[in-house]
Design a protein around this motif. Sequence first.
Motif, PDB file in Angstrom:
ATOM      1  N   PHE A   1      23.321  37.837  25.174  1.00 43.47           N
ATOM      2  CA  PHE A   1      22.160  38.555  25.694  1.00 43.47           C
ATOM      3  C   PHE A   1      22.535  39.563  26.783  1.00 43.47           C
ATOM      4  N   LYS A   2      23.591  39.312  27.525  1.00 44.25           N
ATOM      5  CA  LYS A   2      24.033  40.294  28.513  1.00 44.25           C
ATOM      6  C   LYS A   2      24.541  41.552  27.806  1.00 44.25           C
ATOM      7  N   GLN A   3      25.319  41.358  26.759  1.00 41.69           N
ATOM      8  CA  GLN A   3      25.832  42.501  26.005  1.00 41.69           C
ATOM      9  C   GLN A   3      24.708  43.266  25.311  1.00 41.69           C
ATOM     10  N   LYS A   4      23.754  42.541  24.754  1.00 39.08           N
ATOM     11  CA  LYS A   4      22.608  43.201  24.124  1.00 39.08           C
ATOM     12  C   LYS A   4      21.831  44.028  25.143  1.00 39.08           C
ATOM     13  N   THR A   5      21.661  43.462  26.327  1.00 39.16           N
ATOM     14  CA  THR A   5      20.921  44.171  27.378  1.00 39.16           C
ATOM     15  C   THR A   5      21.650  45.440  27.793  1.00 39.16           C
ATOM     16  N   LEU A   6      22.966  45.358  27.950  1.00 39.92           N
ATOM     17  CA  LEU A   6      23.746  46.547  28.308  1.00 39.92           C
ATOM     18  C   LEU A   6      23.653  47.611  27.217  1.00 39.92           C
ATOM     19  N   LEU A   7      23.700  47.182  25.964  1.00 43.63           N
ATOM     20  CA  LEU A   7      23.612  48.136  24.853  1.00 43.63           C
ATOM     21  C   LEU A   7      22.246  48.817  24.829  1.00 43.63           C
ATOM     22  N   LEU A   8      21.186  48.064  25.092  1.00 43.02           N
ATOM     23  CA  LEU A   8      19.840  48.632  25.150  1.00 43.02           C
ATOM     24  C   LEU A   8      19.717  49.631  26.301  1.00 43.02           C
ATOM     25  N   LEU A   9      20.308  49.307  27.436  1.00 41.11           N
ATOM     26  CA  LEU A   9      20.267  50.217  28.582  1.00 41.11           C
ATOM     27  C   LEU A   9      21.110  51.458  28.329  1.00 41.11           C
ATOM     28  N   TYR A  10      22.223  51.290  27.626  1.00 38.49           N
ATOM     29  CA  TYR A  10      23.091  52.421  27.298  1.00 38.49           C
ATOM     30  C   TYR A  10      22.357  53.427  26.418  1.00 38.49           C
TER      31      TYR A  10
ATOM     32  N   TYR B   1      15.406  34.925  31.852  1.00 33.42           N
ATOM     33  CA  TYR B   1      16.078  36.181  31.508  1.00 33.42           C
ATOM     34  C   TYR B   1      16.343  37.007  32.766  1.00 33.42           C
ATOM     35  N   ARG B   2      15.340  37.085  33.631  1.00 36.79           N
ATOM     36  CA  ARG B   2      15.527  37.834  34.885  1.00 36.79           C
ATOM     37  C   ARG B   2      16.680  37.264  35.704  1.00 36.79           C
ATOM     38  N   LYS B   3      16.735  35.935  35.779  1.00 35.58           N
ATOM     39  CA  LYS B   3      17.743  35.295  36.620  1.00 35.58           C
ATOM     40  C   LYS B   3      19.114  35.262  35.963  1.00 35.58           C
ATOM     41  N   SER B   4      19.178  34.785  34.724  1.00 34.86           N
ATOM     42  CA  SER B   4      20.467  34.519  34.084  1.00 34.86           C
ATOM     43  C   SER B   4      21.104  35.744  33.451  1.00 34.86           C
ATOM     44  N   VAL B   5      20.277  36.728  33.056  1.00 33.09           N
ATOM     45  CA  VAL B   5      20.825  37.923  32.410  1.00 33.09           C
ATOM     46  C   VAL B   5      20.820  39.097  33.385  1.00 33.09           C
ATOM     47  N   LEU B   6      19.634  39.534  33.795  1.00 34.24           N
ATOM     48  CA  LEU B   6      19.551  40.703  34.684  1.00 34.24           C
ATOM     49  C   LEU B   6      20.173  40.425  36.042  1.00 34.24           C
ATOM     50  N   GLY B   7      19.923  39.247  36.590  1.00 32.93           N
ATOM     51  CA  GLY B   7      20.470  38.911  37.902  1.00 32.93           C
ATOM     52  C   GLY B   7      21.983  38.902  37.907  1.00 32.93           C
ATOM     53  N   GLN B   8      22.579  38.298  36.881  1.00 36.03           N
ATOM     54  CA  GLN B   8      24.040  38.235  36.824  1.00 36.03           C
ATOM     55  C   GLN B   8      24.659  39.598  36.544  1.00 36.03           C
ATOM     56  N   LEU B   9      24.004  40.405  35.698  1.00 38.73           N
ATOM     57  CA  LEU B   9      24.499  41.766  35.469  1.00 38.73           C
ATOM     58  C   LEU B   9      24.435  42.581  36.754  1.00 38.73           C
ATOM     59  N   ASP B  10      23.385  42.382  37.528  1.00 44.58           N
ATOM     60  CA  ASP B  10      23.231  43.080  38.805  1.00 44.58           C
ATOM     61  C   ASP B  10      24.308  42.624  39.795  1.00 44.58           C
TER      62      ASP B  10
ATOM     63  N   ALA C   1      12.070  45.746  33.040  1.00 43.01           N
ATOM     64  CA  ALA C   1      12.688  44.463  32.714  1.00 43.01           C
ATOM     65  C   ALA C   1      11.926  43.766  31.591  1.00 43.01           C
ATOM     66  N   GLU C   2      10.610  43.913  31.601  1.00 46.94           N
ATOM     67  CA  GLU C   2       9.794  43.285  30.565  1.00 46.94           C
ATOM     68  C   GLU C   2      10.120  43.835  29.176  1.00 46.94           C
ATOM     69  N   ASP C   3      10.394  45.144  29.101  1.00 48.94           N
ATOM     70  CA  ASP C   3      10.768  45.744  27.818  1.00 48.94           C
ATOM     71  C   ASP C   3      12.114  45.199  27.337  1.00 48.94           C
ATOM     72  N   LEU C   4      13.074  45.115  28.246  1.00 47.68           N
ATOM     73  CA  LEU C   4      14.390  44.598  27.870  1.00 47.68           C
ATOM     74  C   LEU C   4      14.287  43.153  27.379  1.00 47.68           C
ATOM     75  N   TYR C   5      13.482  42.375  28.056  1.00 49.89           N
ATOM     76  CA  TYR C   5      13.250  40.973  27.650  1.00 49.89           C
ATOM     77  C   TYR C   5      12.660  40.915  26.244  1.00 49.89           C
ATOM     78  N   SER C   6      11.663  41.763  26.000  1.00 48.39           N
ATOM     79  CA  SER C   6      11.014  41.788  24.691  1.00 48.39           C
ATOM     80  C   SER C   6      11.964  42.275  23.610  1.00 48.39           C
ATOM     81  N   TRP C   7      12.693  43.370  23.885  1.00 44.99           N
ATOM     82  CA  TRP C   7      13.590  43.948  22.894  1.00 44.99           C
ATOM     83  C   TRP C   7      14.752  43.012  22.549  1.00 44.99           C
ATOM     84  N   SER C   8      15.236  42.273  23.540  1.00 42.35           N
ATOM     85  CA  SER C   8      16.374  41.383  23.305  1.00 42.35           C
ATOM     86  C   SER C   8      15.963  40.071  22.651  1.00 42.35           C
ATOM     87  N   LYS C   9      14.654  39.780  22.647  1.00 41.83           N
ATOM     88  CA  LYS C   9      14.105  38.554  22.050  1.00 41.83           C
ATOM     89  C   LYS C   9      14.576  37.296  22.775  1.00 41.83           C
TER      90      LYS C   9
END
Length: 280
Positions: free
Chosen positions: A187-196, A220-229, A205-213
């Motif tokens: 999910f971290k890689q998917k999120t980066l690809l979506l942002l790219y 998601y905010r804590k474990s994916v976005l928080g760690q990427l940040d 953030a809500e869109d990224l959560y929805s798009w990544s499923k």
Amino acid sequence: MNTPKPKSPLQDALANVPTDYRNRIIKSYLELKARQAEAKHDAAGVSAGKLCETVVRLLQHELKKTVTPFGQQISNFAGECESFSQVPKAMGNESLRIVIPRALNYLYTLRNKRGIGHAGGDVDANAIDGATITRVADWIVCELIRIFHTMSLEEADALVSSLSSRDIPDIWEVGGKKRVLRNDLDFKQKTLLLLYASVESAVLAEDLYSWSKYSNFAVYRKSVLGQLDTGNFVEYDRESDTVIISPIGIKCVEEEILRTPVRAVANHSLKRASRKRAAA
């Protein structure tokens, strides 16, 4: 009976450009895009040069009526680009006389003087130069569409927008949503690809959560976005709840995610295409 090959959307968008120029512009532009996507920076630079030389001849045709023949070198490319600004205003709009020539001169100079494919130095600028060349070429083709198009304004705008966006086959846009067509990514890689795919703007953030499923927004905010940040792959603004990819994140996508072979996906696509051809 042979089915006629469908025309490229670019053929329709540039229908008012004389055929010889149009075909050469489209050929060199699509070659540039394909070669850059494959990180073939030398070859992409060659295509960029051909695109510049063809567009300059198109401007000569439109503004001066005297054209340097194909096959004959344009001896002073920079001087020729500058000369268009001296053409009377009645001969063409400002973009044809001034803006496009300056973009062409910049693109041609970058392609020649920087030496795409150069070696040595502390920083490998090939990828950076290649990306810049592609974006400037995108703009030039978009501007030609804006000036010469025979499409409706809505259709032209949609095509220009698609040409200006990153061409990422792993991202599918449908119904106002984005989907990652890669089952091998976490999910971290998917999120980066979506942002790219939306590199020039922040994404909710809500869109990224929805798009990544992802299954739980708070997690998601804590474990994916928080760690990427935390790793500086993204900038996560918790006040606006928006995310934008960082240069580190862009490098990760370009060097680790986009270049990862996905043999199973490729094989599935080939089999599906074969079935379609067999059914045709």
